[in-house]
Write a protein that holds these residues in place. Structure first.
Motif, PDB file in Angstrom:
ATOM      1  N   ARG A 241      -3.451 -22.711 -33.433  1.00 54.59           N
ATOM      2  CA  ARG A 241      -3.554 -23.569 -34.618  1.00 54.59           C
ATOM      3  C   ARG A 241      -2.595 -24.752 -34.522  1.00 54.59           C
ATOM      4  O   ARG A 241      -2.921 -25.869 -34.891  1.00 54.59           O
ATOM      5  CB  ARG A 241      -3.279 -22.725 -35.864  1.00 54.59           C
ATOM      6  CG  ARG A 241      -3.050 -23.496 -37.133  1.00 54.59           C
ATOM      7  CD  ARG A 241      -4.337 -24.147 -37.656  1.00 54.59           C
ATOM      8  NE  ARG A 241      -4.058 -25.316 -38.462  1.00 54.59           N
ATOM      9  CZ  ARG A 241      -3.437 -25.332 -39.622  1.00 54.59           C
ATOM     10  NH1 ARG A 241      -3.008 -24.244 -40.156  1.00 54.59           N
ATOM     11  NH2 ARG A 241      -3.244 -26.467 -40.257  1.00 54.59           N
TER      12      ARG A 241
ATOM     13  N   ASP B  66      -3.173 -28.851 -35.039  1.00 54.16           N
ATOM     14  CA  ASP B  66      -2.309 -29.691 -35.874  1.00 54.16           C
ATOM     15  C   ASP B  66      -1.836 -30.898 -35.090  1.00 54.16           C
ATOM     16  O   ASP B  66      -1.894 -32.029 -35.574  1.00 54.16           O
ATOM     17  CB  ASP B  66      -1.098 -28.902 -36.376  1.00 54.16           C
ATOM     18  CG  ASP B  66      -1.467 -27.826 -37.381  1.00 54.16           C
ATOM     19  OD1 ASP B  66      -2.619 -27.809 -37.865  1.00 54.16           O
ATOM     20  OD2 ASP B  66      -0.585 -27.000 -37.688  1.00 54.16           O
TER      21      ASP B  66
ATOM     22  N   MET C   3      -8.463 -19.618 -38.365  1.00 58.45           N
ATOM     23  CA  MET C   3      -8.383 -20.698 -39.339  1.00 58.45           C
ATOM     24  C   MET C   3      -8.605 -20.117 -40.726  1.00 58.45           C
ATOM     25  O   MET C   3      -9.524 -19.348 -40.939  1.00 58.45           O
ATOM     26  CB  MET C   3      -9.453 -21.754 -39.066  1.00 58.45           C
ATOM     27  CG  MET C   3      -9.283 -22.497 -37.770  1.00 58.45           C
ATOM     28  SD  MET C   3      -7.878 -23.611 -37.771  1.00 58.45           S
ATOM     29  CE  MET C   3      -8.483 -24.907 -38.828  1.00 58.45           C
ATOM     30  N   SER C   4      -7.771 -20.529 -41.635  1.00 57.67           N
ATOM     31  CA  SER C   4      -7.935 -20.143 -43.031  1.00 57.67           C
ATOM     32  C   SER C   4      -8.612 -21.286 -43.762  1.00 57.67           C
ATOM     33  O   SER C   4      -8.792 -22.375 -43.211  1.00 57.67           O
ATOM     34  CB  SER C   4      -6.572 -19.867 -43.657  1.00 57.67           C
ATOM     35  OG  SER C   4      -5.823 -21.063 -43.699  1.00 57.67           O
TER      36      SER C   4
ATOM     37  N   GLU D   1      -7.258 -22.892 -46.146  1.00 58.11           N
ATOM     38  CA  GLU D   1      -6.203 -23.892 -46.308  1.00 58.11           C
ATOM     39  C   GLU D   1      -6.072 -24.778 -45.068  1.00 58.11           C
ATOM     40  O   GLU D   1      -5.996 -26.003 -45.172  1.00 58.11           O
ATOM     41  CB  GLU D   1      -4.875 -23.187 -46.581  1.00 58.11           C
ATOM     42  CG  GLU D   1      -3.702 -24.131 -46.737  1.00 58.11           C
ATOM     43  CD  GLU D   1      -2.402 -23.373 -46.931  1.00 58.11           C
ATOM     44  OE1 GLU D   1      -1.424 -23.762 -46.278  1.00 58.11           O
ATOM     45  OE2 GLU D   1      -2.374 -22.410 -47.717  1.00 58.11           O
ATOM     46  N   SER D   2      -6.079 -24.176 -43.890  1.00 56.27           N
ATOM     47  CA  SER D   2      -5.949 -24.973 -42.670  1.00 56.27           C
ATOM     48  C   SER D   2      -7.193 -25.827 -42.430  1.00 56.27           C
ATOM     49  O   SER D   2      -7.094 -26.949 -41.940  1.00 56.27           O
ATOM     50  CB  SER D   2      -5.654 -24.076 -41.466  1.00 56.27           C
ATOM     51  OG  SER D   2      -6.634 -23.087 -41.304  1.00 56.27           O
ATOM     52  N   THR D   3      -8.348 -25.315 -42.815  1.00 51.57           N
ATOM     53  CA  THR D   3      -9.575 -26.100 -42.681  1.00 51.57           C
ATOM     54  C   THR D   3      -9.561 -27.277 -43.650  1.00 51.57           C
ATOM     55  O   THR D   3      -9.948 -28.392 -43.285  1.00 51.57           O
ATOM     56  CB  THR D   3     -10.813 -25.223 -42.917  1.00 51.57           C
ATOM     57  OG1 THR D   3     -10.762 -24.123 -41.995  1.00 51.57           O
ATOM     58  CG2 THR D   3     -12.090 -26.002 -42.697  1.00 51.57           C
TER      59      THR D   3
ATOM     60  N   TRP E 152      -6.935 -28.815 -44.738  1.00 55.64           N
ATOM     61  CA  TRP E 152      -5.996 -29.777 -44.160  1.00 55.64           C
ATOM     62  C   TRP E 152      -6.704 -30.632 -43.109  1.00 55.64           C
ATOM     63  O   TRP E 152      -6.573 -31.853 -43.081  1.00 55.64           O
ATOM     64  CB  TRP E 152      -4.793 -29.050 -43.537  1.00 55.64           C
ATOM     65  CG  TRP E 152      -3.932 -29.975 -42.739  1.00 55.64           C
ATOM     66  CD1 TRP E 152      -2.934 -30.763 -43.206  1.00 55.64           C
ATOM     67  CD2 TRP E 152      -4.031 -30.239 -41.337  1.00 55.64           C
ATOM     68  NE1 TRP E 152      -2.397 -31.506 -42.175  1.00 55.64           N
ATOM     69  CE2 TRP E 152      -3.052 -31.197 -41.017  1.00 55.64           C
ATOM     70  CE3 TRP E 152      -4.852 -29.765 -40.314  1.00 55.64           C
ATOM     71  CZ2 TRP E 152      -2.865 -31.685 -39.728  1.00 55.64           C
ATOM     72  CZ3 TRP E 152      -4.665 -30.252 -39.038  1.00 55.64           C
ATOM     73  CH2 TRP E 152      -3.689 -31.195 -38.751  1.00 55.64           C
ATOM     74  N   MET E 153      -7.493 -29.962 -42.249  1.00 54.97           N
ATOM     75  CA  MET E 153      -8.192 -30.679 -41.191  1.00 54.97           C
ATOM     76  C   MET E 153      -9.203 -31.674 -41.781  1.00 54.97           C
ATOM     77  O   MET E 153      -9.342 -32.788 -41.300  1.00 54.97           O
ATOM     78  CB  MET E 153      -8.904 -29.692 -40.268  1.00 54.97           C
ATOM     79  CG  MET E 153      -9.453 -30.341 -39.030  1.00 54.97           C
ATOM     80  SD  MET E 153     -10.173 -29.152 -37.900  1.00 54.97           S
ATOM     81  CE  MET E 153      -8.762 -28.177 -37.478  1.00 54.97           C
TER      82      MET E 153
END
Length: 126
Positions: free
Chosen positions: A37, A41, A63-64, A66-68, A70-71
């Motif tokens: 991950r 980033d 990937m959560s 939240e991380s998706t 962000w992306m």
């Protein structure tokens, strides 16, 4: 268009390509060994990838939602996203996937989720 299928293609090579390919439109990663991950980033944070419309990662990091999210904020032109761990056929009932689908609908984003179960794009989310 960039498609990475060779396990010999390193994370450093990908970093180099992304730092110089500012007009890239699609990226499909079949396999990059030991992809984390943190690598995603580094690849997408503060890079001028304003034309990237499709990102599909078949063997990638966890990937959560939240991380998706962000992306999605880092890649404003993205219209198709697929990260196997987040929206695979095994994750159809995933709480994270349902949250992501809800956010896409709530924000009225023009975004499709790649369907790994069928190997084709899923229905576009309104």
């Amino acid at each position: 268009h960039l498609e990475v299928a060779s396990p010999q293609f390193s994370k450093n090579c990908m970093e180099f390509v992304l730092s110089h390919a500012i007009n890239i439109v699609t990226i499909k990663i079949l396999h990059i060994p030991k992809l984390l991950r943190a690598d995603l980033d580094a690849w997408f944070a503060n890079k001028p990838l304003n034309h990237l419309r499709s990102l599909v990662i078949f063997k990638g990091p966890s990937m959560s939602m939240e991380s998706t999210m962000w992306m999605l904020k880092e890649l404003p032109a993205l219209r198709e996203i697929g990260i196997s761990d987040l929206n695979s056929a095994d994750a159809c009932k995933s709480v994270e996937l349902k949250k992501l689908q809800f956010e896409i609908k709530k924000r009225d984003w023009d975004l499709s989720l790649f369907d790994f179960g069928e190997g084709v794009d899923s229905e576009e989310r309104d």
